[in-house]
Design an enzyme around this catalytic site. Structure first.
Site, short mmCIF file in Angstrom:
data_model
loop_
_atom_site.label_atom_id
_atom_site.label_comp_id
_atom_site.label_asym_id
_atom_site.label_seq_id
_atom_site.Cartn_x
_atom_site.Cartn_y
_atom_site.Cartn_z
CB THR C 108 -0.92 0.07 1.23
OG1 THR C 108 -0.13 -0.19 2.37
CG2 THR C 108 -2.05 -0.92 1.12
CG ASN C 109 3.52 1.75 2.80
OD1 ASN C 109 2.62 2.41 3.27
ND2 ASN C 109 4.02 0.71 3.40
CB CYS C 110 3.10 1.74 -4.34
SG CYS C 110 3.90 0.19 -3.96
CG LEU C 111 3.58 7.38 -6.51
CD1 LEU C 111 4.08 7.69 -7.91
CD2 LEU C 111 2.98 8.64 -5.91
#
Lengths: 120, 130, 111, 98
Positions: C108-111
């Site tokens: 989830t910590n992607c763009l």
């Protein structure tokens, strides 16, 4: 991209509401983006670091496990409000991560010395 | 000066989304730049186009929408916070096979990275909390 | 969503090809998904898949790129704990592709 | 190097207020918004605030909405939204207590 020092102050306990979890998500994202993130655990946020959490029955992720990932995200600057740990009778051995204990004066200076300060 | 605004307060259970709105209007009137408005936590409900308050009461969705349209603002709604609360646009509704969608431009669903970026780009990041 | 059958078991994939139910994962599933990603699984790939699954077990997170690199470095040694090494194995995006083949949610910590 | 602190809860939220006050440094400013406007109508809180070397502000919209303009025990500065923006520019960062 340039980098700024970000101080994230957590003040809420895990599970009762989503504030602590959403603040942790923000910390992990900012770190994944290469930001210089420091985390300060104040008030009930100290309970996030308690090793003994077992949230299976309330069907939540174990936030202690997520906190233990902070060093993997290069978040190594972890601070704990001194006063909080004393009043809650929580000792360093009960915590999933080591942190630097700081008093109110030091906290005021940390707020002054970071570029961006967000408190959740 | 370049500002960004982080809104974390509840859309309908706190004054903060409106305080942020007044702050945004004032900084624009003073000639400053508003780089981005980021909705996080309970504030994501602001983006729901299905809110129907009584006609003589404040419509916070509409207030932000009009301001954004007038000034070409970047209204970013945290996608993770929004999707779990049922605030969803057409593309995400299709992706997740949901029967309807309830948000659209100028509100835009995107990741927390947008907040990170706003923190770097802006001279001031001002939070309006719960 | 897409339904597939692997070894007589019905599985569901989401729109982007991630496994919907983490407990459905098996090595056969990883083989199937690797075909879709056009990756020929080797021992080097399997090592990474096991590292990322262990990461998820321990931290309850699908790692972003940096923590994945770090975890690989700790487990498999510094010569493998490099983004360039992971890029060779998973050319699209190591954090996403490795998570997908390992049966984990998209990070989830992607763009 | 000074900070504009905003706080938006009434002093009944004692823990929040204590944390905020502990973080104030000389030269900082405190802007009491939303329900924090009630603080300016409480003599004990305002007396406590006098111990800090800081400027104290209230938003006129919040004061008026709550019917407090005749009840303020202080010479806290009442400002409008435009001046809120000016304050945010004058200080190097804004920290929000909520």
């Amino acid at each position: 991209m340039q980098s700024k020092s970000i101080l994230l102050i957590l003040s809420h306990a895990p599970y009762g509401d989503t504030r602590a979890k959403e603040a942790l998500d923000l910390a992990l994202t900012a770190a994944a983006f290469g930001q210089d993130v420091s985390l300060l655990f104040t008030q009930d946020a100290l309970y996030l670091l308690l090793k003994s959490q077992q949230p299976q029955a309330i069907e939540q992720k174990n936030l202690a496990n997520i906190c233990s990932a902070l060093p993997m995200y290069d978040i190594d600057k972890i601070y704990i409000e001194n006063n909080t740990s004393q009043t809650k009778h929580i000792t360093a051995e009960q915590l999933i991560l080591p942190g630097v204990f700081v008093n109110h004066n030091q906290i005021a200076l940390m707020i002054r010395d970071h570029d961006v300060v967000l408190r959740f | 000066m370049i500002f960004s605004i982080l809104i974390y307060g509840s859309a309908h259970n706190s004054q903060s989304v409106h305080t942020a709105y007044r702050f945004a209007k004032s900084l624009l009137a003073a000639g400053h730049t508003l780089h981005r408005v980021f909705f996080y936590g309970e504030s994501v409900y602001t983006a729901s186009a299905l809110c129907a308050p009584p006609r003589d009461e404040q419509d916070i969705h509409q207030l932000w929408k009009s301001l954004a349209e007038t000034h070409q603002l970047d209204l970013v709604v945290c996608i993770a916070a929004a999707l779990k609360r049922g605030v969803i646009d057409q593309a995400e509704a299709q992706r997740h096979e949901k029967p309807a969608f309830n948000t659209h431009a100028p509100y835009e669903l995107s990741g927390l990275g947008q907040l990170s970026e706003a923190a770097i780009i802006s001279d001031r990041l001002v939070t309006f909390g719960a | 969503m897409r339904h597939i059958t692997i070894a007589d078991k019905d599985l569901t994939l989401d729109d982007e090809g991630y496994l919907l139910d983490l407990t459905d994962w098996s090595e056969a599933v990883a083989e199937y998904l690797s075909n879709e990603e056009q990756i020929q699984l080797t021992d080097a790939h399997w090592e990474i898949i096991h590292v990322i699954r262990d990461f998820y077990r321990q931290y309850e997170l699908s790692p972003a790129m940096r923590p994945l690199v770090k975890a690989v470095g700790i487990t498999l040694g510094d010569d493998k704990g490099k983004s360039i090494y992971l890029m060779k194995l998973f050319p699209q995006s190591p954090a996403k592709q490795a998570a997908k083949l390992a049966g984990l949610p998209k990070p989830t910590n992607c763009l | 190097m000074s900070t504009l602190h905003t706080i938006n809860k009434s002093p009944s939220d004692n823990t929040l207020w204590q944390s905020c006050l502990a973080a104030l440094l000389p030269g900082d400013a405190l802007l009491m918004i939303e329900n924090a406007a009630y603080a300016a109508a409480q003599p004990s809180v305002m007396t406590q605030l006098q111990e800090y070397d800081i400027d104290i502000y209230l938003l006129s919209a919040d004061v008026d909405a709550r019917g407090l303009s005749g009840k303020l025990y202080t010479n806290a500065n009442i400002i409008d939204d435009q001046q809120f923006v000016t304050l945010a520019c004058q200080h190097t960062k804004v920290v929000s207590w909520f």
